[in-house]
Design a protein around this motif. Structure first.
Motif, PDB file in Angstrom:
ATOM      1  N   ASP A 180     -15.810   8.669 -11.020  1.00 19.17           N
ATOM      2  CA  ASP A 180     -16.239   7.874 -12.177  1.00 19.17           C
ATOM      3  C   ASP A 180     -16.438   6.412 -11.784  1.00 19.17           C
ATOM      4  O   ASP A 180     -15.846   5.949 -10.816  1.00 19.17           O
ATOM      5  N   ASP A 181     -17.250   5.698 -12.534  1.00 20.74           N
ATOM      6  CA  ASP A 181     -17.443   4.247 -12.354  1.00 20.74           C
ATOM      7  C   ASP A 181     -17.799   3.896 -10.918  1.00 20.74           C
ATOM      8  O   ASP A 181     -17.365   2.855 -10.392  1.00 20.74           O
ATOM      9  N   PHE A 182     -18.594   4.753 -10.278  1.00 19.78           N
ATOM     10  CA  PHE A 182     -18.913   4.535  -8.872  1.00 19.78           C
ATOM     11  C   PHE A 182     -19.622   3.191  -8.671  1.00 19.78           C
ATOM     12  O   PHE A 182     -20.558   2.859  -9.386  1.00 19.78           O
ATOM     13  N   ILE A 202     -22.535   6.906 -11.523  1.00 22.35           N
ATOM     14  CA  ILE A 202     -22.789   5.500 -11.226  1.00 22.35           C
ATOM     15  C   ILE A 202     -22.442   4.648 -12.446  1.00 22.35           C
ATOM     16  O   ILE A 202     -22.751   5.012 -13.580  1.00 22.35           O
ATOM     17  N   ASP A 203     -21.749   3.545 -12.206  1.00 16.65           N
ATOM     18  CA  ASP A 203     -21.208   2.749 -13.303  1.00 16.65           C
ATOM     19  C   ASP A 203     -22.295   2.141 -14.180  1.00 16.65           C
ATOM     20  O   ASP A 203     -23.386   1.813 -13.714  1.00 16.65           O
ATOM     21  N   ARG A 204     -21.933   1.980 -15.453  1.00 18.43           N
ATOM     22  CA  ARG A 204     -22.909   1.478 -16.423  1.00 18.43           C
ATOM     23  C   ARG A 204     -23.364   0.058 -16.114  1.00 18.43           C
ATOM     24  O   ARG A 204     -24.451  -0.338 -16.509  1.00 18.43           O
ATOM     25  N   ALA A 238     -25.826   9.075 -14.482  1.00 15.38           N
ATOM     26  CA  ALA A 238     -25.891   7.649 -14.819  1.00 15.38           C
ATOM     27  C   ALA A 238     -25.223   7.445 -16.164  1.00 15.38           C
ATOM     28  O   ALA A 238     -25.546   8.132 -17.133  1.00 15.38           O
ATOM     29  N   GLU A 239     -24.248   6.530 -16.234  1.00 18.29           N
ATOM     30  CA  GLU A 239     -23.585   6.285 -17.520  1.00 18.29           C
ATOM     31  C   GLU A 239     -24.094   4.991 -18.128  1.00 18.29           C
ATOM     32  O   GLU A 239     -24.639   4.136 -17.449  1.00 18.29           O
ATOM     33  N   GLY A 240     -23.984   4.886 -19.445  1.00 15.68           N
ATOM     34  CA  GLY A 240     -24.384   3.661 -20.127  1.00 15.68           C
ATOM     35  C   GLY A 240     -25.879   3.519 -20.339  1.00 15.68           C
ATOM     36  O   GLY A 240     -26.397   2.403 -20.402  1.00 15.68           O
TER      37      GLY A 240
HETATM   38 MG    MG Z   1     -17.175   2.976 -16.877  1.00 12.45          MG
END
Ligand code: MG
Ligand code: C2E
Ligand code: MG
Ligand code: MG
Length: 289
Positions: A180-182, A202-204, A238-240
């Motif tokens: 998480d949050d790479f 990959i982090d937002r 991909a987050e965010g």
């Molecule tokens: Mg995060």
């Protein structure tokens, strides 16, 4: 006068620090009882396929309905729970309830939607955690291929040997493991080769700066990470994702899964079920054509 003002200012300042300390103390003291009383609730946020744009999985995100403070964010109480050990019973509650929910979705025909569950470093290094995880798996009867655990870099790197052993064992059960949050930690690329991971998230912070027509560093980084993930045989999430321009860029690059407010915020269990049923109905209709 200056002295007086200074005095007032510092009093206001002290008071707000005092309030923060009180709030933290209250949270700390009520955590364990809150787990017993089940004051927590899991919200769910969909992950969407980069090509299909349909729900392809979801993440469980915990909320705390505190009797006097109202709805609390995990950003506030998870670090406190990690400090005082309450994360162990809370983490077990989260894991069990997310598994029960996923089992239920699977049983009513929403098959093959994996649930992603965030795991804290304290859980990972607790000697009894794996045994309790096995008990919950046995109790809930959720097929393990429908579970993905989300871990963060910093927690894996503190004890990389132990982490590798634990992850290998978890994966031998059929459970998937995501990082998480790479990109936010001390990303040393060499450890990626050694850690047995299924997915990179990959982090937002990298996604939020993506804009079409603007060649920027974040775009370069996301392209590089996509290639890296592909080469290492990992899926990339991909987050965010908040804007359709970001969606377009990420899809063009070949990102496998997208997650963010563009599709849905984390929502209560009932609402997420409705969202899945709608998504299923649309895809059935499309198949009939
Ligand atoms: Mg995060
Ligand atoms: P995370 O695992 O990286 O989760 C993603 C966070 O980003 C979530 O915040 C989610 O609501 C938020 N988010 C998702 N899409 C968007 C978007 O498009 N824009 C913006 N601005 N934000 C977005 P949330 O639910 O407040 O959780 C924060 C963090 O708390 C999580 O980060 C995770 O580290 C931790 N956490 C949440 N639930 C759990 C849990 O059950 N167990 C543990 N150990 N930690 C948890
Ligand atoms: Mg997560
Ligand atoms: Mg994340």
């Amino acid at each position: 006068i200056a002295k007086q003002t200074g005095g007032n200012c510092s009093m206001i300042f002290t008071q707000s620090i005092q309030e923060q300390i009180e709030r933290r103390k209250l949270i700390q003291q009520s955590l364990l009882q809150a787990v017993e009383d089940e004051q927590f609730e899991l919200y769910y946020q969909p992950k969407v396929g980069g090509i299909s744009r349909r729900v392809c999985g979801y993440e469980a995100l915990v909320r705390w309905n505190h009797p006097s403070l109202g709805m609390l964010s995990p950003v506030e109480f998870i670090p406190i729970a990690e400090d005082n050990g309450a994360i162990l019973p809370l983490g077990d509650w989260i894991f069990e309830n997310a598994c029960l929910y996923a089992k239920n979705l699977n049983d009513i025909g929403l098959i093959d939607l994996p649930v992603a569950i965030n795991i804290s470093a304290i859980q990972l290094s607790d000697p009894g955690w794996l045994d309790r995880l096995l008990l919950i798996l046995d109790k809930t009867q959720l097929p393990t291929h429908l579970i993905e655990l989300e871990l963060t870099e910093s927690q894996l790197l503190t004890d990389i040997e132990n982490s590798t052993d634990t992850i290998n064992y978890i994966r031998s059960l059929g459970i998937k493991v995501a990082l998480d949050d790479f990109g936010t930690g001390y990303s040393s690329l060499s450890y990626l080769r050694n850690l047995p991971l299924d997915t990179l998230k990959i982090d937002r912070s990298f996604v939020s700066h993506l804009q079409e027509g603007h060649e920027n560093y974040d775009l370069a980084i996301i392209k590089a990470v996509t290639t890296l993930a592909k080469q290492l045989g990992m899926a990339l999430v991909a987050e965010g994702v908040e804007q359709s321009t970001q969606e377009k860029i990420l899809t063009d690059i070949g990102c496998d899964q997208l997650q963010g407010y563009l599709y849905s915020k984390p929502i209560p269990a009932e609402e997420f079920l409705e969202l899945c049923l709608k998504s299923l109905a649309t895809s059935k209709k499309m198949n009939n054509f």
